[in-house]
Motif scaffolding. Structure first.
Motif, short mmCIF file in Angstrom:
data_model
loop_
_atom_site.label_atom_id
_atom_site.label_comp_id
_atom_site.label_asym_id
_atom_site.label_seq_id
_atom_site.Cartn_x
_atom_site.Cartn_y
_atom_site.Cartn_z
N ARG A 130 0.86 -1.19 0.00
CA ARG A 130 0.00 0.00 0.00
C ARG A 130 0.89 1.23 0.00
O ARG A 130 1.84 1.32 0.78
CB ARG A 130 -0.91 0.03 1.24
N PHE A 131 0.55 2.18 -0.88
CA PHE A 131 1.27 3.45 -0.95
C PHE A 131 0.27 4.55 -0.63
O PHE A 131 -0.78 4.65 -1.27
CB PHE A 131 1.88 3.65 -2.33
N THR A 132 0.59 5.37 0.36
CA THR A 132 -0.38 6.32 0.88
C THR A 132 0.10 7.76 0.72
O THR A 132 1.30 8.04 0.72
CB THR A 132 -0.67 6.05 2.36
N ALA A 171 9.00 -3.56 -4.63
CA ALA A 171 9.59 -4.75 -4.03
C ALA A 171 9.88 -4.54 -2.55
O ALA A 171 9.62 -5.41 -1.71
CB ALA A 171 10.86 -5.13 -4.78
N LYS A 172 10.43 -3.37 -2.21
CA LYS A 172 10.75 -3.07 -0.82
C LYS A 172 9.48 -2.97 0.02
O LYS A 172 9.42 -3.51 1.14
CB LYS A 172 11.54 -1.77 -0.75
N ALA A 173 8.46 -2.30 -0.51
CA ALA A 173 7.21 -2.15 0.22
C ALA A 173 6.53 -3.50 0.44
O ALA A 173 5.96 -3.77 1.50
CB ALA A 173 6.27 -1.20 -0.53
N GLY A 178 3.05 -3.12 5.63
CA GLY A 178 2.62 -1.81 6.12
C GLY A 178 2.35 -0.84 4.99
O GLY A 178 2.05 -1.23 3.87
N GLU A 179 2.47 0.45 5.32
CA GLU A 179 2.18 1.50 4.35
C GLU A 179 3.46 2.26 4.01
O GLU A 179 4.27 2.55 4.89
CB GLU A 179 1.13 2.45 4.90
N THR A 180 3.59 2.61 2.74
CA THR A 180 4.73 3.37 2.24
C THR A 180 4.25 4.69 1.68
O THR A 180 3.27 4.71 0.92
CB THR A 180 5.48 2.58 1.15
N PRO A 181 4.89 5.82 2.01
CA PRO A 181 4.43 7.11 1.49
C PRO A 181 4.58 7.19 -0.03
O PRO A 181 5.57 6.72 -0.60
CB PRO A 181 5.35 8.12 2.17
#
Length: 335
Positions: A130-132, A171-173, A178-181
């Motif tokens: 998820r990218f937020t 790949a890292k996310a 969790g969530e990545t900006p």
């Protein structure tokens, strides 16, 4: 939408200022005639779907359709008239499913206008990442496109920026969970024509097939912008034969661009010829037809356009009334 398949693009009630097509665009416009055939390709279950985005899985030919109301995603399989639910409404915190894309690894990218984008593995339906969007300011995460190297670009219609997610970031996310900006890659606020507060600006976005540039539309100003890759150079595309006002989701194939126009009873699709360097565009046709039922986006496959009939103006985000059931995806031939 898309392109790893299309497109959001959203029309919301906050776009209150009237949007007028330029006189040249009106002159170029035409009502769908005998050469254009509009029919129903797929039906969607549910009485408050209000579909918005669409994407195609190149491996199977399946189409994925996102719902503005609740964020469900439906899967339409060739040969089956009625689509089936693929991701449930409000799953994984989604409230809406706007722009959609399918990448080469068969991952489905789903845009939520307030939170960001979620990425799913299609075979397992598992949420990968998820990218937020960060910060408290207004945002409207909208449409997206994926370039051949697997990088995703996502428009924000309130902040007038384009976010970027690289394969390495995905790949890292996915590994960390969790969530990545979401990280802004291109800021067009000083380039796009000034508009009033709370105006929707950048909407549909497409990638040139070889990855040389992106095209994104300012749906209020009626302008098209070219973002060079990887330089980030931003140019306004010189439009001939009309403007692209109310442009929403777009499709780009073989130098031809198609755009959906849902706002203010437009019910239109325009077709443009893009110059070899992406810096010019000439309108070659425009059709209007009530059978398009407020089209928000589209994709082209096997010589036809699959058009999302949002019915936003029938009890949805832009108007009162009652939608015609079932909600459907149109097949449009001849443009």
């Amino acid at each position: 939408m898309y392109r790893a398949a299309r497109r959001y693009s959203i029309v919301v009630a906050t776009l209150a200022a009237p949007l007028l097509l330029g006189s040249a665009a009106q002159a170029a416009g035409s009502t769908a005639d005998g050469r254009v055939r509009i029919s129903t390709a797929y039906e969607l279950p549910g009485d408050r779907v209000y579909p918005e985005g669409i994407a195609a899985d190149p491996s199977t030919g399946d189409l994925y359709i996102g719902s503005y109301e609740g964020g469900a995603v439906f899967k339409a399989t060739p040969g089956q008239r009625v689509a089936k639910e693929f991701l449930p409404a409000r799953g994984d915190g989604r409230s809406q499913a706007l722009g959609l894309e399918v990448d080469r690894a068969r991952r489905l990218w789903v845009v939520d206008r307030l939170t960001g984008v979620a990425v799913y593995d299609i075979p397992s339906q598992r949420l990968l990442a998820r990218f937020t969007v960060t910060g408290q300011g207004a945002r409207l995460v909208n449409d997206m496109a994926i370039t051949p190297d697997g990088t995703a670009y996502i428009t924000d219609s309130r902040r007038t920026v384009v976010y970027r997610v690289t394969p390495a970031e995905l790949a890292k996310a996915s590994e960390q969970g969790g969530e990545t900006p979401l990280t802004p890659a291109f800021d067009l606020t000083t380039v796009v024509e000034p508009h009033g507060p709370d105006t929707i600006t950048l909407n549909g976005i497409v990638a040139e097939p070889s990855g040389r540039y992106l095209l994104t539309v300012d749906m209020t100003g009626g302008d098209l912008y070219r973002i060079g890759l990887p330089s980030g150079t931003i140019d306004k595309v010189a439009l001939h034969g009309g403007d692209i006002a109310t442009g929403d989701g777009m499709e780009l194939q073989n130098g031809t661009l198609w755009a959906a126009h849902p706002i203010k009873d437009a019910n239109a699709i325009s077709r443009w010829r893009i110059g070899s360097d992406g810096r010019t565009a000439r309108m070659t046709r425009r059709i209007t037809d009530q059978a398009l039922q407020t089209p928000t986006t589209l994709l082209r496959k096997h010589g036809r356009l699959y058009v999302v009939r949002s019915q936003f103006d029938k009890g949805g985000p832009t108007g009162p009334g009652i939608p015609q059931l079932p909600f459907t995806i149109a097949s449009v031939r001849g443009i």
